[in-house]
Design a protein around this motif. Structure first.
Motif, short mmCIF file in Angstrom:
data_model
loop_
_atom_site.label_atom_id
_atom_site.label_comp_id
_atom_site.label_asym_id
_atom_site.label_seq_id
_atom_site.Cartn_x
_atom_site.Cartn_y
_atom_site.Cartn_z
N CYS A 1 6.14 -0.70 9.07
CA CYS A 1 5.85 0.07 8.03
C CYS A 1 7.02 0.75 7.52
CB CYS A 1 4.72 0.95 8.23
SG CYS A 1 3.08 0.00 8.51
N GLY A 2 8.19 0.21 7.75
CA GLY A 2 9.21 1.21 7.35
C GLY A 2 9.60 2.50 7.85
N LYS A 3 8.97 3.29 6.93
CA LYS A 3 9.46 4.73 7.08
C LYS A 3 8.45 5.67 7.76
CE LYS A 3 13.14 4.56 3.38
NZ LYS A 3 13.81 4.95 2.35
N VAL A 4 7.40 5.22 8.34
CA VAL A 4 6.28 5.76 8.85
C VAL A 4 6.68 6.69 10.10
CG1 VAL A 4 4.10 5.66 10.06
CG2 VAL A 4 4.47 4.08 7.99
N THR A 5 7.71 6.12 10.80
CA THR A 5 8.13 7.18 12.01
C THR A 5 9.29 8.06 11.70
OG1 THR A 5 9.07 5.28 13.01
CG2 THR A 5 6.67 5.72 13.49
N THR A 6 9.81 8.10 10.48
CA THR A 6 10.87 8.70 10.19
C THR A 6 10.93 10.31 10.86
OG1 THR A 6 10.40 9.26 7.96
CG2 THR A 6 11.73 7.36 8.29
N ILE B 1 -3.23 1.79 19.71
CA ILE B 1 -2.28 2.40 18.62
C ILE B 1 -1.05 1.25 18.85
CG2 ILE B 1 -1.18 4.08 20.08
CD1 ILE B 1 -0.57 5.41 17.26
N LEU B 2 -0.56 0.74 17.68
CA LEU B 2 0.61 -0.27 17.80
C LEU B 2 1.64 0.36 16.75
CD1 LEU B 2 -2.43 -2.06 17.81
CD2 LEU B 2 -0.54 -3.84 17.91
N LEU B 3 2.78 0.51 17.21
CA LEU B 3 3.96 1.09 16.57
C LEU B 3 5.21 0.53 16.79
CD1 LEU B 3 3.45 4.95 17.29
CD2 LEU B 3 2.86 3.96 15.17
N ARG B 4 5.32 -0.50 16.16
CA ARG B 4 6.66 -1.59 16.22
C ARG B 4 7.27 -1.72 14.82
NH1 ARG B 4 4.90 -6.66 19.72
NH2 ARG B 4 7.10 -6.88 19.53
N GLN B 5 8.67 -1.70 15.24
CA GLN B 5 9.48 -2.13 14.13
C GLN B 5 9.45 -1.05 12.93
OE1 GLN B 5 8.97 -6.11 12.97
NE2 GLN B 5 9.57 -6.86 15.01
N VAL C 1 -0.03 -3.25 8.74
CA VAL C 1 1.36 -4.07 9.20
C VAL C 1 1.73 -4.46 7.65
CG1 VAL C 1 2.29 -6.29 10.05
CG2 VAL C 1 0.33 -5.31 11.13
N GLY C 2 3.32 -4.21 7.77
CA GLY C 2 3.87 -4.58 6.54
C GLY C 2 4.07 -3.61 5.48
N CYS C 3 3.39 -2.51 5.60
CA CYS C 3 3.11 -1.60 4.18
C CYS C 3 4.38 -0.71 4.07
CB CYS C 3 2.00 -0.88 4.41
SG CYS C 3 0.54 -1.60 4.18
N ARG C 4 5.56 -1.29 3.66
CA ARG C 4 6.72 -0.70 3.46
C ARG C 4 6.78 0.60 2.62
NH1 ARG C 4 10.64 -2.63 6.84
NH2 ARG C 4 10.41 -4.66 7.35
N MET D 1 0.76 -1.11 -0.06
CA MET D 1 -0.23 0.01 0.28
C MET D 1 0.80 1.22 0.02
SD MET D 1 -3.08 1.38 2.60
CE MET D 1 -4.09 -0.12 1.77
N THR D 2 0.53 2.32 -0.79
CA THR D 2 1.07 3.57 -0.96
C THR D 2 0.28 4.54 0.05
OG1 THR D 2 0.28 4.16 -2.95
CG2 THR D 2 2.20 2.85 -3.21
N ASN D 3 0.98 5.54 -0.03
CA ASN D 3 0.23 6.91 0.77
C ASN D 3 -1.09 7.19 -0.18
OD1 ASN D 3 2.32 7.14 2.35
ND2 ASN D 3 3.27 8.79 1.45
N ASP D 4 -0.80 7.11 -1.49
CA ASP D 4 -2.23 7.43 -2.46
C ASP D 4 -3.07 6.46 -2.12
OD1 ASP D 4 -0.79 9.59 -3.33
OD2 ASP D 4 -0.18 8.72 -5.15
#
Length: 170
Positions: free
Chosen positions: A50-55, A70-74, A22-25, A1-4
């Motif tokens: 989700c890769g770079k969600v929290t950058t 709210i789950l924010l892991r990895q 989960v896992g939407c990189r 899934m992308t931002n769009d």
């Protein structure tokens, strides 16, 4: 899934009560803007792995005051040490928070005092160690990857705070 894709989903599914990404990189920190403006009702949000969600941190999620879980892991080393305290004080309906020490900008998280817990009942903090992966070596040598060792689970009831440590299977 992308931002769009996320924007299309949130615009067309106005009554979501649970969203697991989960896992939407392909999502990045701009996806939090979509979540912030389109998901303002009671729900569970899982942004694990989700890769770079929290950058750019997770401060923008604080406006989603109706989030219950709210789950924010990895997601990378960008979550502030005081995130749990700020989330439980600002997000008044928040019942469960799950984070990963591997994502803590300062290496750990501060915990709320029992009287200041508001509506929160469960906080899960996964602890991890870096393990070497020898099968997935690169030219510069073996890679290291976070492996969950244990999870600290804090639960509140009307009378007390309980702490439990759950060992992960390796």
């Amino acid at each position: 899934m992308t931002n769009d894709d996320l924007l299309t989903l949130t615009q067309n599914c106005m009554n979501l009560t649970e969203l697991s990404l989960v896992g939407c990189r392909f999502l990045n920190s701009e996806s939090k803007d979509t979540i912030q403006f389109h998901l303002t009702f009671r729900m569970e949000l899982d942004l694990s792995d989700c890769g770079k969600v929290t950058t750019k941190g997770v401060t923008s999620l604080m406006i989603c005051q109706a989030l219950e879980d709210i789950l924010l892991r990895q997601n990378g080393l960008r979550i502030d040490r005081n995130f749990i305290i700020r989330a439980t004080s600002r997000m008044t309906l928040l019942r469960k928070v799950a984070v990963d020490v591997c994502d803590a900008k300062d290496g750990d998280f501060d915990l709320p005092d029992f009287p200041d817990r508001n509506f929160s009942r469960i906080v899960k903090i996964a602890r991890c160690n870096l393990k070497r992966r020898t099968l997935d070596s690169t030219k510069s040598g073996p890679c290291t990857t976070p492996v969950h060792v244990e999870t600290l689970i804090l639960t509140w009831d009307s009378k007390k705070l309980s702490r439990t440590v759950v060992k992960e299977r390796l």
